[in-house]
Each structure stands twice: as structure tokens, then as C-alpha cells.
Design a protein around this motif. Sequence first.
Motif, mmCIF file in Angstrom:
data_model
loop_
_atom_site.group_PDB
_atom_site.id
_atom_site.type_symbol
_atom_site.label_atom_id
_atom_site.label_comp_id
_atom_site.label_asym_id
_atom_site.label_seq_id
_atom_site.Cartn_x
_atom_site.Cartn_y
_atom_site.Cartn_z
ATOM 1 N N TYR A 86 0.771 -1.207 -0.023
ATOM 2 C CA TYR A 86 0.127 -0.083 -0.009
ATOM 3 C C TYR A 86 0.769 1.222 0.054
ATOM 4 O O TYR A 86 0.520 2.382 -0.719
ATOM 5 N N LYS A 115 -8.824 10.300 3.010
ATOM 6 C CA LYS A 115 -10.291 9.817 2.622
ATOM 7 C C LYS A 115 -10.422 9.425 1.232
ATOM 8 O O LYS A 115 -10.722 8.461 0.775
ATOM 9 N N GLU A 149 -10.870 5.381 -0.118
ATOM 10 C CA GLU A 149 -12.195 5.021 -0.973
ATOM 11 C C GLU A 149 -11.633 4.421 -2.162
ATOM 12 O O GLU A 149 -12.014 3.448 -2.589
ATOM 13 N N ARG A 150 -10.791 5.033 -2.706
ATOM 14 C CA ARG A 150 -10.237 4.607 -4.080
ATOM 15 C C ARG A 150 -9.567 3.177 -4.036
ATOM 16 O O ARG A 150 -9.771 2.414 -4.878
ATOM 17 N N PHE A 151 -8.843 2.988 -2.818
ATOM 18 C CA PHE A 151 -8.062 1.747 -2.576
ATOM 19 C C PHE A 151 -8.937 0.735 -1.854
ATOM 20 O O PHE A 151 -8.879 -0.520 -1.797
ATOM 21 N N ASP A 152 -10.043 1.190 -1.429
ATOM 22 C CA ASP A 152 -11.260 0.332 -0.997
ATOM 23 C C ASP A 152 -10.814 -0.304 0.388
ATOM 24 O O ASP A 152 -10.539 -1.507 0.496
ATOM 25 N N ILE A 153 -9.570 0.412 1.295
ATOM 26 C CA ILE A 153 -9.077 0.147 2.595
ATOM 27 C C ILE A 153 -9.829 0.875 3.549
ATOM 28 O O ILE A 153 -10.139 2.224 3.422
ATOM 29 N N SER A 154 -9.454 0.453 4.698
ATOM 30 C CA SER A 154 -10.152 1.317 5.883
ATOM 31 C C SER A 154 -9.167 2.660 6.228
ATOM 32 O O SER A 154 -8.047 2.872 5.981
ATOM 33 N N ARG A 155 -9.900 3.971 6.379
ATOM 34 C CA ARG A 155 -9.472 5.327 6.458
ATOM 35 C C ARG A 155 -8.130 5.039 7.609
ATOM 36 O O ARG A 155 -7.144 5.616 7.271
ATOM 37 N N PRO A 171 -14.603 1.149 -10.102
ATOM 38 C CA PRO A 171 -14.315 0.142 -9.166
ATOM 39 C C PRO A 171 -13.104 0.702 -8.577
ATOM 40 O O PRO A 171 -12.377 1.384 -8.726
ATOM 41 N N PRO A 172 -12.900 0.255 -7.214
ATOM 42 C CA PRO A 172 -11.595 0.385 -6.437
ATOM 43 C C PRO A 172 -10.449 0.083 -7.326
ATOM 44 O O PRO A 172 -10.491 -1.020 -7.940
ATOM 45 N N THR A 177 -7.647 -1.485 -6.646
ATOM 46 C CA THR A 177 -6.804 -2.385 -6.250
ATOM 47 C C THR A 177 -6.325 -3.478 -7.084
ATOM 48 O O THR A 177 -7.014 -3.628 -8.413
#
Lengths: 175, 175
Positions: free
Chosen positions: A21, A40, A44-50, B2-3, B5
Motif C-alpha cells: 500500500y 479519505k 475510498e479509491r483503494f477500498d481500505i479503511s481510512r 471500481p476500486p 486495487t
Amino acid sequence: MPPATCPGGLLAMNITQHTDYALRLLMYLGACPERRVTIKEVAERFDISRSHLMKLVTELVTKGFVDGARGKGGGLRLARAATRIGLGDVVRQMEPSFALVECFGSGSHCLLDPACRLKGALASALQAFLSELDRLTLADLIGDDGRLQVTLGVPPADAQAPRPTIVIRPAPPAG
Amino acid sequence: MPPATCPGGLLAMNITQHTDYALRLLMYLGACPERRVTIKEVAERFDISRSHLMKLVTELVTKGFVDGARGKGGGLRLARAATRIGLGDVVRQMEPSFALVECFGSGSHCLLDPACRLKGALASALQAFLSELDRLTLADLIGDDGRLQVTLGVPPADAQAPRPTIVIRPAPPAG
DNA sequence: TCAAAAGATGCATTTAATATGTATCTTAAA
DNA sequence: TTTAAGATACATATTAAATGCATCTTTTGA
């Protein structure tokens, strides 16, 4: 006779998602150099927790790769040009166990111990790994053809963050 | 959208104690080629649990590195000469994630994706790592000066396992 | 043919590293 | 002075690695 174990075990060679990451975040920042990016947005873009990403960012700031600004209008950007961020350095800094390899070089007592030829072998292999990464910088990952921007879905350079106050949504969210 | 990832994440580059012990065990076996070594002996020598080592042995047998014999007088020995056991092969086989690197070579769709230049970079670095290990065999780790035997505390080649039950074994079937 | 020595297998448990989530605090711009 | 951002601290969940225990199978040799 004491057990024939090697003190401290072998190399704990390990590239985790952490470094994964970290590199992606740097790529993202490098892909939009003209503005500050918020955590933020990237989360969201990487779909991981902030919060998860937050720790990573803090670390990258501490280690001098990222420049973070607080407050309204704040956000992240690269601390220096992408051409000056070596991939080997990032990996070494993010995976502390990798930096230890240096101590296996000449002068280490372990090379004198024949049982530790194994350590030496792995250490030189690891050096080869890092040397290969040292040949590249973040700029090499980003490229200059804008394709990464498309893949990451970052807004193009001229479009500033669209934050309309009166939103008209013709198509309701079908989900 | 889509994210952004990468499917399957990045390389999970990881040399665990599993591989560590695998290499040590092979070194131990290579250090006493004239007899079969029991798991119990090695477990005590390395100060690790017998059951733990057992799983490792089973895997090494399955993968063709070790030849195990059951029953009285059984034990372990190398499945082939130490000069024919490449370190790269051992690592590749023991750490399945390492073997995956091959699929990052030419022809992989991921290299066409600009976002995956990162994968490509790590993959080539990993190739460098393995190539360095491919230059060595188990024999290189063992050496031929007998110092490893001393370090490991294995009985010297001429002293047979001291089990004085008044056994007279002229020439045990060494095959 | 039986007992003992060895490896083989399966499962349960422990441990440690990773990853995630929640809450609160600090900073700085509008 | 409110709000949008990052910083910090702590708690929890998840997963992989390591360990331990019980039982089974194979083989040798008495």
C-alpha cells in the motif's frame, strides 16, 4: 553441547501489504502532483479503511516520503519529486528487517562461522533483490503517458476537485 | 468506478522459519552423508519440537529432497547429492508464493496494465533474488573442510553412531 | 510373528503478526 | 469559530505460523 541454532533466526524476509500500500499510495500521489490528496480519497479509491491508511501515511510522513498538511484544504503530496524516490529505499524503510541485511556484509562475524554460510547466501540474494529495486524510482512506476491516471481514476490535471453545492442527480443510485 | 486495487494483492514475499529449518535440515543431512539421521536427533540438535520438524520432513520427502525410511534403523538422508540440490529450487518449493513469480514474466496481462508496473518491478527484483540463490547448491553451504560438522555437532565421518549394544555390523547396506 | 523403532497423518492449541475499527485530539484555513 | 483535514492512542478481529498431542503405518530384527 548447545543446540545448533542460529541466534536470532534467519532473515525474516517479508514484503507485506504494508509496503504494498505504501508504494501504491506513493504512485497515487505521484499521479496527481498538482494538488493535495486527502487520505479519505485514497482510502475510498483503494477500498481500505481510512484508519488503516492513516497509520501508513503517518509513517510515510515520518520517513520523509510524504508531505502532509492539516486543516481545511490540507492533504498529502510527495515530499520530493518522484524521480528522487528510489524503490529500494522505500522497501528498506518500510520493511525494517530488510535494512538489517547490511550487517551481513564483510566484517560480520557470522560469515566466519561456516554454519552461517546459509545466512551469507540469503543475504547476498537479498542484496540482489534490493539492487534491482534500486535501479528504479517512483517516476518509473508512474510513467509519463497518463495511463496510470486513467487506471487509478484520478481526475485529470486540469479538472479541479468538483465540489458543486447544488447537486442535480438525474439518475438515482440504483443500488 | 471500481476500486483501484490489484487483484490478488501484490507479491507475498516471505521467507519463513519453515524454509529456514528446511535449509538447516538439509545442511545437517548433507553433513553426515554416511548414515541415516533420525528426526528425533535433529529435533534435539536444533531445539525444536519433534512434531514440528516432522511436518517439515514430510514435505521435504514429498518434494523429493529427502529420502525417509521407516522402521527400525530408519531415518533420513538426502535424496540426491548435495551438489545437485539448488538453493533456489528449495526456496521456490518451500515458499509457494515465490514460484508464482514466473507468471509475471513476458506474456502476463498484468504487465500491460500500467498500474502494474509495480508488480513487474517487484517480480524482476524477486527474480534477481532467486537467480542469486540459483548460483549455489547445498554443497556450497556444507563445504568440504568439516567445519560445519563441528559446528553442528554431528559425529565425524569415521565414528559410527555410538550404540554399544555389542553389535557387529561389518558392512551395512548403504542403499 | 511380535515388539520396538522409526516415520506419517490428522487435529487441536498457542502465538504472533497483520489488519481493522473507534474515539479523541490537534492543526489550520475559510 | 466552525469545519476539514491529519495525528494519536487504544481496542478488536483476522490470519498465518508455530507447536503439541494422539494415533496410525511401516519395517526391521529378535
